[in-house]
Each structure stands twice: as C-alpha cells, then as structure tokens.
Enzyme design. Structure first.
Site, PDB file in Angstrom:
ATOM      1  N   CYS A 133      14.071 -25.163  38.223  1.00  0.00           N
ATOM      2  CA  CYS A 133      13.559 -25.484  36.614  1.00  0.00           C
ATOM      3  C   CYS A 133      13.458 -24.771  35.995  1.00  0.00           C
ATOM      4  O   CYS A 133      13.434 -24.541  34.666  1.00  0.00           O
ATOM      5  CB  CYS A 133      12.265 -26.842  36.481  1.00  0.00           C
ATOM      6  SG  CYS A 133      12.685 -28.267  37.602  1.00  0.00           S
TER       7      CYS A 133
ATOM      8  N   CYS B  78       8.909 -27.229  40.903  1.00  0.00           N
ATOM      9  CA  CYS B  78      10.179 -27.165  40.498  1.00  0.00           C
ATOM     10  C   CYS B  78      11.016 -25.278  40.689  1.00  0.00           C
ATOM     11  O   CYS B  78      11.570 -24.974  39.366  1.00  0.00           O
ATOM     12  CB  CYS B  78      11.562 -28.014  40.073  1.00  0.00           C
ATOM     13  SG  CYS B  78      13.193 -28.051  39.728  1.00  0.00           S
TER      14      CYS B  78
END
Length: 106
Positions: free
Chosen positions: A34, A31
C-alpha cells in the site's frame, strides 16, 4: 489535486454521490505494498484530475464500507462510477500499469 481521505461517514457523499468517477484505494498503515503505490497514486491523481478523483480509505480506521464491499486483501483499488463499483485491481503495480489500467476502465 492530491488524493482525498474518505471515511465510513463521508463515503456516500465523497464517492457514491460524486459527479465524476472516484478511484478508492483501500489501504492500511501496516501494508507495505500500500505504501509502495501511494506516491504513484498521488501523481496519477494530479495527471488525471480532470477525469477521476482518487480517494484513500484506511481499512483499520474505517471498517463498515470495506466489509460491505468485501475487501479481503489490500491494496485494493475500486473504481466507482455513478455510485457503483465498475472495476477493481488488487495488489501493487508500477505507476505505468496503474495508470494504464485506470485509463482503460474510465
């Protein structure tokens, strides 16, 4: 104090039974957003260490807690107080926004 990794096995003790609020960052290696907010969360963990603990949970390595909580998109930040989720924020944001949001819900 840096962010603390939590797992399905340690979640109850580290988050639900914590003596101060805990912000859990649900994330995954793949991700991008993230990874973008990771350094900001580390800094916020230091700056607000007396008020809140910041924990990180890898949703690929830990599937029980994220499915119980209903994590569908990441990064998802969930603030737990007294063992209950009281606020959440979805998606990446600049450090100033993340910190401002966290301070407003603490």
């Amino acid at each position: 104090m840096p962010t603390k990794p939590v797992t399905d096995a340690s979640f109850a003790e580290d988050v639900l039974q914590a003596d101060k609020p805990v912000l859990v960052d649900f994330w995954a290696d793949w991700c991008g957003p993230c990874k973008m907010i990771g350094p900001a969360l580390e800094e916020i963990a230091d700056e607000l260490a007396d008020k809140v603990e910041i924990a990180k949970m890898d949703i690929m390595a830990n599937t029980s807690v994220p499915s119980e909580i209903g994590v569908q998109s990441i990064p998802l930040l969930v603030l737990f107080k007294d063992g209950k989720p009281v606020a959440q924020k979805l998606g990446a944001a600049p450090k100033s926004q993340l910190k401002g949001w966290l301070e407003s819900v603490l």
